[in-house]
Scaffold this motif. Sequence first.
Motif, mmCIF file in Angstrom:
data_model
loop_
_atom_site.group_PDB
_atom_site.id
_atom_site.type_symbol
_atom_site.label_atom_id
_atom_site.label_comp_id
_atom_site.label_asym_id
_atom_site.label_seq_id
_atom_site.Cartn_x
_atom_site.Cartn_y
_atom_site.Cartn_z
ATOM 1 N N ASP B 156 22.132 -16.896 -34.158
ATOM 2 C CA ASP B 156 23.006 -18.024 -34.535
ATOM 3 C C ASP B 156 24.374 -17.886 -33.854
ATOM 4 O O ASP B 156 24.926 -18.868 -33.338
ATOM 5 C CB ASP B 156 23.238 -18.031 -36.060
ATOM 6 C CG ASP B 156 22.059 -18.576 -36.859
ATOM 7 O OD1 ASP B 156 21.266 -19.362 -36.311
ATOM 8 O OD2 ASP B 156 21.949 -18.211 -38.052
ATOM 9 N N GLU B 157 24.918 -16.669 -33.872
ATOM 10 C CA GLU B 157 26.236 -16.430 -33.277
ATOM 11 C C GLU B 157 26.220 -16.648 -31.771
ATOM 12 O O GLU B 157 27.140 -17.248 -31.203
ATOM 13 C CB GLU B 157 26.701 -14.989 -33.577
ATOM 14 C CG GLU B 157 26.895 -14.689 -35.059
ATOM 15 C CD GLU B 157 27.931 -15.610 -35.694
ATOM 16 O OE1 GLU B 157 29.025 -15.754 -35.113
ATOM 17 O OE2 GLU B 157 27.635 -16.190 -36.762
ATOM 18 N N VAL B 158 25.156 -16.131 -31.131
ATOM 19 C CA VAL B 158 25.034 -16.304 -29.677
ATOM 20 C C VAL B 158 24.959 -17.794 -29.346
ATOM 21 O O VAL B 158 25.622 -18.283 -28.415
ATOM 22 C CB VAL B 158 23.801 -15.553 -29.150
ATOM 23 C CG1 VAL B 158 23.500 -15.946 -27.707
ATOM 24 C CG2 VAL B 158 23.998 -14.041 -29.266
ATOM 25 N N LEU B 159 24.169 -18.531 -30.128
ATOM 26 C CA LEU B 159 24.013 -19.976 -29.875
ATOM 27 C C LEU B 159 25.334 -20.711 -30.075
ATOM 28 O O LEU B 159 25.681 -21.621 -29.308
ATOM 29 C CB LEU B 159 22.936 -20.546 -30.803
ATOM 30 C CG LEU B 159 21.515 -20.072 -30.494
ATOM 31 C CD1 LEU B 159 20.560 -20.453 -31.631
ATOM 32 C CD2 LEU B 159 21.023 -20.643 -29.165
ATOM 33 N N ALA B 160 26.072 -20.312 -31.116
ATOM 34 C CA ALA B 160 27.376 -20.950 -31.348
ATOM 35 C C ALA B 160 28.308 -20.707 -30.166
ATOM 36 O O ALA B 160 29.071 -21.595 -29.758
ATOM 37 C CB ALA B 160 27.991 -20.402 -32.647
ATOM 38 N N GLY B 161 28.216 -19.500 -29.594
ATOM 39 C CA GLY B 161 29.061 -19.161 -28.453
ATOM 40 C C GLY B 161 28.702 -19.940 -27.196
ATOM 41 O O GLY B 161 29.545 -20.154 -26.320
ATOM 42 N N LEU B 162 27.435 -20.349 -27.093
ATOM 43 C CA LEU B 162 26.992 -21.124 -25.931
ATOM 44 C C LEU B 162 27.389 -22.589 -26.038
ATOM 45 O O LEU B 162 27.351 -23.321 -25.058
ATOM 46 C CB LEU B 162 25.463 -21.069 -25.794
ATOM 47 C CG LEU B 162 24.820 -19.735 -25.408
ATOM 48 C CD1 LEU B 162 23.317 -19.846 -25.444
ATOM 49 C CD2 LEU B 162 25.293 -19.301 -24.033
ATOM 50 N N GLY B 163 27.736 -23.043 -27.229
ATOM 51 C CA GLY B 163 27.931 -24.467 -27.501
ATOM 52 C C GLY B 163 29.193 -25.030 -26.853
ATOM 53 O O GLY B 163 30.015 -24.317 -26.351
#
Lengths: 163, 163
Positions: B156-163
Motif C-alpha cells: 500500500d505504501e509503495v503504491l501511494a508513493g507511485l501515485g
Amino acid sequence: MSKPERQPAGAATVTTPTDREIRIERIFNAPRDRVWQAMTDPDLISQWWGRGNELVIERLEVERGGHWRFVEHGADGVHGFEGRFREVTAPERVVQTFEWDGMPGYVVVNTMTLEDLGDGRTKLVTVSLFHTTEERDGMLSSGMEIGMNQSYAALDEVLAGLG
Amino acid sequence: MSKPERQPAGAATVTTPTDREIRIERIFNAPRDRVWQAMTDPDLISQWWGRGNELVIERLEVERGGHWRFVEHGADGVHGFEGRFREVTAPERVVQTFEWDGMPGYVVVNTMTLEDLGDGRTKLVTVSLFHTTEERDGMLSSGMEIGMNQSYAALDEVLAGLG
C-alpha cells in the motif's frame, strides 16, 4: 554346467493408484548399491537417462534442498528438465520434483524407492504425484512410457558394465 | 470541499474453496497498471515483499519459463524462496510456482489475477494450489496470513508513493 541365465528385466509396470498419481515398477538385475550409484552419479546418469541422446548435466546436487537440471540434445531438439530434492536417503529413497521446460511450472513430485530383492536384483518403485488429473493424464499420453523403457534398457546396460 | 477520503484497503480475505486450495482477495487503492508494476519490478518488490526485512532478489525473469528467487534477511534468519513462471499476461494474470527453502520440493502453484475495479482501485485474487491438503493446512498454520498482510500493507505504501 553353465551359469543360470538371468531373465531379462523387461518393461516397467505402469499403474494409476489414484487420480493424480502414476506408479512405475521395474526390476533391475543388479544389487541396490549399484542401482543407486547409476542413478546418482552424473557420469553414469549421462550414459542412460538420455536414451542415446547427448545429456548435459548442468546441475546435480543430490541432497535435501539441492537442485538438478539436465538438458537432452535429441533429434527433435533440445529439452531441459529440472527439479529439486525433497529427501535423499541413500541407497533406498529419493523424493524430488520434476518439470520439463516445455511446460514450465507444472511440477511433479517423484518418490523413488529401491528395494533389495535379496537375490542380487533390485526393485525400483516410483510414485509420481501431479497437481491435477489433467496433468497426470497429459504425462500418460506423452509417450512417457516408451521413453522411460528406453532409459531403463540403457540403464540395464550401464549396470551390466558396472558388474 | 475536501477530496473524498480513501477507505483503508484493510486486511486480505482468506478462504479455502477446495481441500487443496487457499484463495486470497485484497483490494489496493491504485490503478491496475501501478499494482502490476509494483509486483513485477525488482526495485519495487524489494520495498514491500520483505515487510521491512532486507530482500535480495537473486533472480527474477518475469516471463513464461522464467525463474525467480528471493532471499529475505530477517531477525529470525535468512529465508530463500523460489519458483518459476508458468504464465505471464500483463497487466492482469500471473501463474507461478512457489517454494520455501525450509521445505524444498514442496511446490505451490499461485494463480494471481488483478481486476481493474474502474474506480482507481484494483482487486488482487490469488488462488494457491497445493499437492496435498496437509501441505495446504501447514501453510495456513504457518503465520502466512500475518506475513501476507504485513507485505500488503507495505505494498500500500509503495503504491501511494507511485501515485
